[in-house]
Motif scaffolding. Structure first.
Motif, PDB file in Angstrom:
ATOM      1  N   LYS A 125       0.851  -1.190   0.000  1.00 50.38           N
ATOM      2  CA  LYS A 125       0.000   0.000   0.000  1.00 50.38           C
ATOM      3  C   LYS A 125       0.888   1.242   0.000  1.00 50.38           C
ATOM      4  O   LYS A 125       2.094   1.150   0.308  1.00 50.38           O
ATOM      5  CB  LYS A 125      -0.939   0.014   1.208  1.00 50.38           C
ATOM      6  N   PRO A 126       0.341   2.414  -0.363  1.00 51.26           N
ATOM      7  CA  PRO A 126       1.154   3.628  -0.339  1.00 51.26           C
ATOM      8  C   PRO A 126       1.805   3.831   1.036  1.00 51.26           C
ATOM      9  O   PRO A 126       1.179   3.634   2.069  1.00 51.26           O
ATOM     10  CB  PRO A 126       0.145   4.737  -0.647  1.00 51.26           C
ATOM     11  N   LEU A 127       3.065   4.202   1.013  1.00 53.55           N
ATOM     12  CA  LEU A 127       3.833   4.367   2.256  1.00 53.55           C
ATOM     13  C   LEU A 127       4.271   5.819   2.388  1.00 53.55           C
ATOM     14  O   LEU A 127       4.884   6.387   1.479  1.00 53.55           O
ATOM     15  CB  LEU A 127       5.059   3.451   2.238  1.00 53.55           C
ATOM     16  N   ARG A 128       3.925   6.428   3.533  1.00 57.21           N
ATOM     17  CA  ARG A 128       4.268   7.827   3.790  1.00 57.21           C
ATOM     18  C   ARG A 128       5.174   7.879   5.010  1.00 57.21           C
ATOM     19  O   ARG A 128       4.793   7.429   6.101  1.00 57.21           O
ATOM     20  CB  ARG A 128       2.994   8.634   4.012  1.00 57.21           C
ATOM     21  N   LEU A 129       6.368   8.425   4.844  1.00 57.51           N
ATOM     22  CA  LEU A 129       7.342   8.472   5.937  1.00 57.51           C
ATOM     23  C   LEU A 129       7.645   9.912   6.318  1.00 57.51           C
ATOM     24  O   LEU A 129       7.858  10.772   5.450  1.00 57.51           O
ATOM     25  CB  LEU A 129       8.651   7.787   5.520  1.00 57.51           C
ATOM     26  N   ASN A 130       7.681  10.163   7.625  1.00 54.99           N
ATOM     27  CA  ASN A 130       8.152  11.438   8.150  1.00 54.99           C
ATOM     28  C   ASN A 130       9.323  11.159   9.083  1.00 54.99           C
ATOM     29  O   ASN A 130       9.791  10.021   9.205  1.00 54.99           O
ATOM     30  CB  ASN A 130       7.024  12.206   8.847  1.00 54.99           C
ATOM     31  N   ALA A 131       9.806  12.200   9.756  1.00 51.50           N
ATOM     32  CA  ALA A 131      10.992  12.036  10.603  1.00 51.50           C
ATOM     33  C   ALA A 131      10.785  10.988  11.687  1.00 51.50           C
ATOM     34  O   ALA A 131      11.720  10.263  12.056  1.00 51.50           O
ATOM     35  CB  ALA A 131      11.362  13.385  11.232  1.00 51.50           C
ATOM     36  N   ARG A 132       9.559  10.901  12.202  1.00 52.82           N
ATOM     37  CA  ARG A 132       9.283   9.930  13.271  1.00 52.82           C
ATOM     38  C   ARG A 132       9.140   8.522  12.732  1.00 52.82           C
ATOM     39  O   ARG A 132       9.779   7.586  13.230  1.00 52.82           O
ATOM     40  CB  ARG A 132       8.016  10.337  14.020  1.00 52.82           C
ATOM     41  N   THR A 133       8.313   8.339  11.707  1.00 57.62           N
ATOM     42  CA  THR A 133       8.054   6.976  11.208  1.00 57.62           C
ATOM     43  C   THR A 133       9.264   6.390  10.482  1.00 57.62           C
ATOM     44  O   THR A 133       9.398   5.166  10.397  1.00 57.62           O
ATOM     45  CB  THR A 133       6.838   6.975  10.265  1.00 57.62           C
ATOM     46  N   ALA A 134      10.148   7.241   9.982  1.00 52.72           N
ATOM     47  CA  ALA A 134      11.337   6.728   9.297  1.00 52.72           C
ATOM     48  C   ALA A 134      12.263   5.988  10.255  1.00 52.72           C
ATOM     49  O   ALA A 134      13.069   5.150   9.828  1.00 52.72           O
ATOM     50  CB  ALA A 134      12.089   7.878   8.632  1.00 52.72           C
ATOM     51  N   ARG A 135      12.116   6.259  11.547  1.00 48.99           N
ATOM     52  CA  ARG A 135      12.966   5.573  12.533  1.00 48.99           C
ATOM     53  C   ARG A 135      12.677   4.085  12.634  1.00 48.99           C
ATOM     54  O   ARG A 135      13.479   3.320  13.167  1.00 48.99           O
ATOM     55  CB  ARG A 135      12.775   6.230  13.914  1.00 48.99           C
ATOM     56  N   ARG A 136      11.513   3.678  12.145  1.00 45.71           N
ATOM     57  CA  ARG A 136      11.166   2.243  12.164  1.00 45.71           C
ATOM     58  C   ARG A 136      12.085   1.432  11.253  1.00 45.71           C
ATOM     59  O   ARG A 136      12.195   0.217  11.403  1.00 45.71           O
ATOM     60  CB  ARG A 136       9.727   2.035  11.700  1.00 45.71           C
ATOM     61  N   PHE A 137      12.713   2.105  10.304  1.00 43.79           N
ATOM     62  CA  PHE A 137      13.485   1.399   9.288  1.00 43.79           C
ATOM     63  C   PHE A 137      14.982   1.574   9.538  1.00 43.79           C
ATOM     64  O   PHE A 137      15.460   2.670   9.836  1.00 43.79           O
ATOM     65  CB  PHE A 137      13.134   1.936   7.897  1.00 43.79           C
ATOM     66  N   ILE A 165       6.041   8.176  -0.270  1.00 42.99           N
ATOM     67  CA  ILE A 165       5.992   9.618  -0.027  1.00 42.99           C
ATOM     68  C   ILE A 165       6.904   9.944   1.151  1.00 42.99           C
ATOM     69  O   ILE A 165       6.720   9.420   2.256  1.00 42.99           O
ATOM     70  CB  ILE A 165       4.553  10.077   0.258  1.00 42.99           C
ATOM     71  N   LEU A 166       7.882  10.821   0.925  1.00 42.31           N
ATOM     72  CA  LEU A 166       8.825  11.222   1.966  1.00 42.31           C
ATOM     73  C   LEU A 166       8.568  12.677   2.319  1.00 42.31           C
ATOM     74  O   LEU A 166       8.705  13.576   1.476  1.00 42.31           O
ATOM     75  CB  LEU A 166      10.255  11.032   1.469  1.00 42.31           C
ATOM     76  N   GLU A 167       8.196  12.928   3.575  1.00 43.28           N
ATOM     77  CA  GLU A 167       7.875  14.271   4.024  1.00 43.28           C
ATOM     78  C   GLU A 167       9.138  15.137   4.098  1.00 43.28           C
ATOM     79  O   GLU A 167      10.273  14.636   4.125  1.00 43.28           O
ATOM     80  CB  GLU A 167       7.214  14.218   5.405  1.00 43.28           C
ATOM     81  N   ALA A 168       8.932  16.458   4.149  1.00 44.51           N
ATOM     82  CA  ALA A 168      10.043  17.400   4.115  1.00 44.51           C
ATOM     83  C   ALA A 168      10.966  17.283   5.318  1.00 44.51           C
ATOM     84  O   ALA A 168      12.140  17.650   5.243  1.00 44.51           O
ATOM     85  CB  ALA A 168       9.500  18.821   4.005  1.00 44.51           C
ATOM     86  N   ASP A 169      10.449  16.759   6.448  1.00 44.48           N
ATOM     87  CA  ASP A 169      11.298  16.675   7.639  1.00 44.48           C
ATOM     88  C   ASP A 169      12.185  15.433   7.668  1.00 44.48           C
ATOM     89  O   ASP A 169      12.919  15.221   8.642  1.00 44.48           O
ATOM     90  CB  ASP A 169      10.447  16.750   8.910  1.00 44.48           C
ATOM     91  N   VAL A 170      12.143  14.613   6.610  1.00 43.71           N
ATOM     92  CA  VAL A 170      13.064  13.476   6.512  1.00 43.71           C
ATOM     93  C   VAL A 170      14.412  14.004   6.021  1.00 43.71           C
ATOM     94  O   VAL A 170      14.555  14.405   4.858  1.00 43.71           O
ATOM     95  CB  VAL A 170      12.530  12.392   5.554  1.00 43.71           C
ATOM     96  N   THR A 171      15.380  14.041   6.899  1.00 38.94           N
ATOM     97  CA  THR A 171      16.685  14.600   6.569  1.00 38.94           C
ATOM     98  C   THR A 171      17.525  13.610   5.761  1.00 38.94           C
ATOM     99  O   THR A 171      17.195  12.435   5.646  1.00 38.94           O
ATOM    100  CB  THR A 171      17.447  14.970   7.844  1.00 38.94           C
ATOM    101  N   ARG A 172      18.628  14.097   5.237  1.00 39.13           N
ATOM    102  CA  ARG A 172      19.537  13.233   4.484  1.00 39.13           C
ATOM    103  C   ARG A 172      20.053  12.096   5.357  1.00 39.13           C
ATOM    104  O   ARG A 172      20.118  10.937   4.926  1.00 39.13           O
ATOM    105  CB  ARG A 172      20.701  14.054   3.923  1.00 39.13           C
TER     106      ARG A 172
END
Length: 402
Positions: A232-244, A256-263
């Motif tokens: 399904k569509p996956l949307r990641l932000n700074a918080r949810t990206a920590r799961r990976f 979809i990667l939100e603007a707060d996902v840093t390099r």
């Protein structure tokens, strides 16, 4: 009243009349037309039909059956007069039917489709089938009565445990093998597989799967080893990206990667992405996303500060656009309708770019022209209200009887 109908899988003219056929103004492509001798002349009235794949004439004196016909021993024992049947679909003969009972029965069978017969009857069934009217049948001999599944099927350990004997599976639709599926149990429980549609398997399951696969009308999608399958569509932000943590993603849905996902956060979260869809990311990490996508067909769309993702049906007014407060990248995967009050000034103040995978509906041709310079990806269409094709009829139809 005339009707317009989309593409039709099976068009049944067995009970049709001139009136019912001429009531159709236009019909799309037709996969199969079934008719009787007395309705054969109606084929010439289908002047506004698209391509016709195949026509079948039901032999005289045969009743017509569409779908799945199951024949058990009691059916044959009760036959006192010849039963002439034309089947468009699937015939399943019960494993309890003996050779003597089958041969003593007076069944005259014409099949366009599949016939599943127990092994001790396979030869007799083959000899008994009547070839008529252009019908063609595939005969499958089985040891264990086949199990039919339709739609979307998840093949997991619980499914394997649901039967006390080996299964001969016929899967119509999409079948997905669970990543944790016990493949030794799979080999022991599954006698054979026939797939009409799509099968999704993991790389380590390939040898087991292909060993059991008898036929496939469709495709097999193999998820590479070490990849997580995202359905399904996956949307990641700074918080949810920590799961990976160095995850490898395999997907045919938007990421979809939100603007707060840093390099740094992105680099730690994902090591590779295999996608047949598109990825939305900020310009800040766009180069890193490209590095992790070996598939050149993956569409990567970036935004500078703000983006709006449309994946359903939304209607936006002039006030909504101006409420954004700054130009945004619009990414449309569904249908975006602009109200009639949307002006050139509103678009210039609110849009920085337009990536089109779906449809945008506008009130006038001038607005359509204004939108074109903003297009970066154009895998969809811009439609002016009132110029859509009128669908005063029925969409695509699996089976239509006239």
């Amino acid at each position: 009243m005339s009707r317009m109908i989309g593409n039709v899988g099976v068009l049944d003219l067995t009970e049709a009349t001139e009136e019912s056929v001429t009531s159709i103004e236009r019909i799309g492509n037709v996969g199969l037309v079934i008719y009787r001798a007395e309705t054969a002349h109606l084929l010439t009235l289908l002047k506004n039909a698209g391509n016709i794949g195949k026509t079948l004439e039901i032999p005289e004196g045969h009743r017509y059956y569409s779908g799945t016909l199951r024949l058990d021993e009691e059916y044959f024992q009760l036959l006192e007069q010849p039963d002439r049947v034309f089947v468009n679909g699937t015939v399943i003969i019960d494993k309890e039917v003996s050779l003597e009972v089958f041969q003593n029965g007076t069944l005259h069978l014409v099949v366009n489709g599949q016939v599943y017969a127990p092994r001790h009857l396979a030869g007799a069934v083959t000899a008994a089938l009547i070839k008529a009217g252009g019908a063609s049948a595939e005969i499958h001999a089985y040891q264990y009565e086949p199990r039919f599944e339709s739609g979307k099927v998840q093949l997991n350990n619980a499914y394997l445990a649901s039967s006390n004997e080996p299964m001969e599976l016929v899967l119509n639709g999409i079948v997905q093998l669970d990543k944790e599926l016990d493949m030794e149990q799979f080999a022991a429980r599954i006698e054979s597989l026939r797939v009409n549609g799509k099968a999704v398997i993991h790389e380590h399951q390939s040898s087991y799967f292909y060993e059991k696969l008898k036929t496939i009308n469709g495709l097999v999608e193999v998820i590479p080893a070490g990849f997580e399958y995202v359905t399904k569509p996956l949307r990641l932000n700074a918080r949810t990206a920590r799961r990976f943590k160095d995850h490898k993603l395999y997907t045919n849905k938007p990421l979809i990667l939100e603007a707060d996902v840093t390099r740094d956060a992105f680099s730690q979260a994902l090591s590779e992405i295999q996608s047949t869809s598109f990825i939305i990311c900020s310009e800040e990490i766009e180069d890193l996303v490209w590095e992790r996508c070996p598939n050149l067909n993956t569409e990567i769309v970036s935004y500078e500060r703000l983006f709006v993702f449309i994946n359903g049906e939304e209607t936006w007014s002039r006030d909504q656009l101006l409420a954004l407060g700054q130009p945004a990248s619009f990414i449309v995967d569904g249908t975006l309708t602009f109200d009639d009050d949307v002006t050139e000034e509103g678009i210039k103040a609110s849009l920085s770019s337009l990536d089109l995978f779906g449809e945008v509906v506008v009130g006038e041709k001038r607005i359509k022209g204004i939108l074109y310079p903003y297009l970066r990806v154009n895998n969809g269409s811009i439609i002016v209200k009132g110029t859509e094709e009128a669908l005063a009829g029925i969409g695509n139809v699996g089976m239509l009887s006239l």
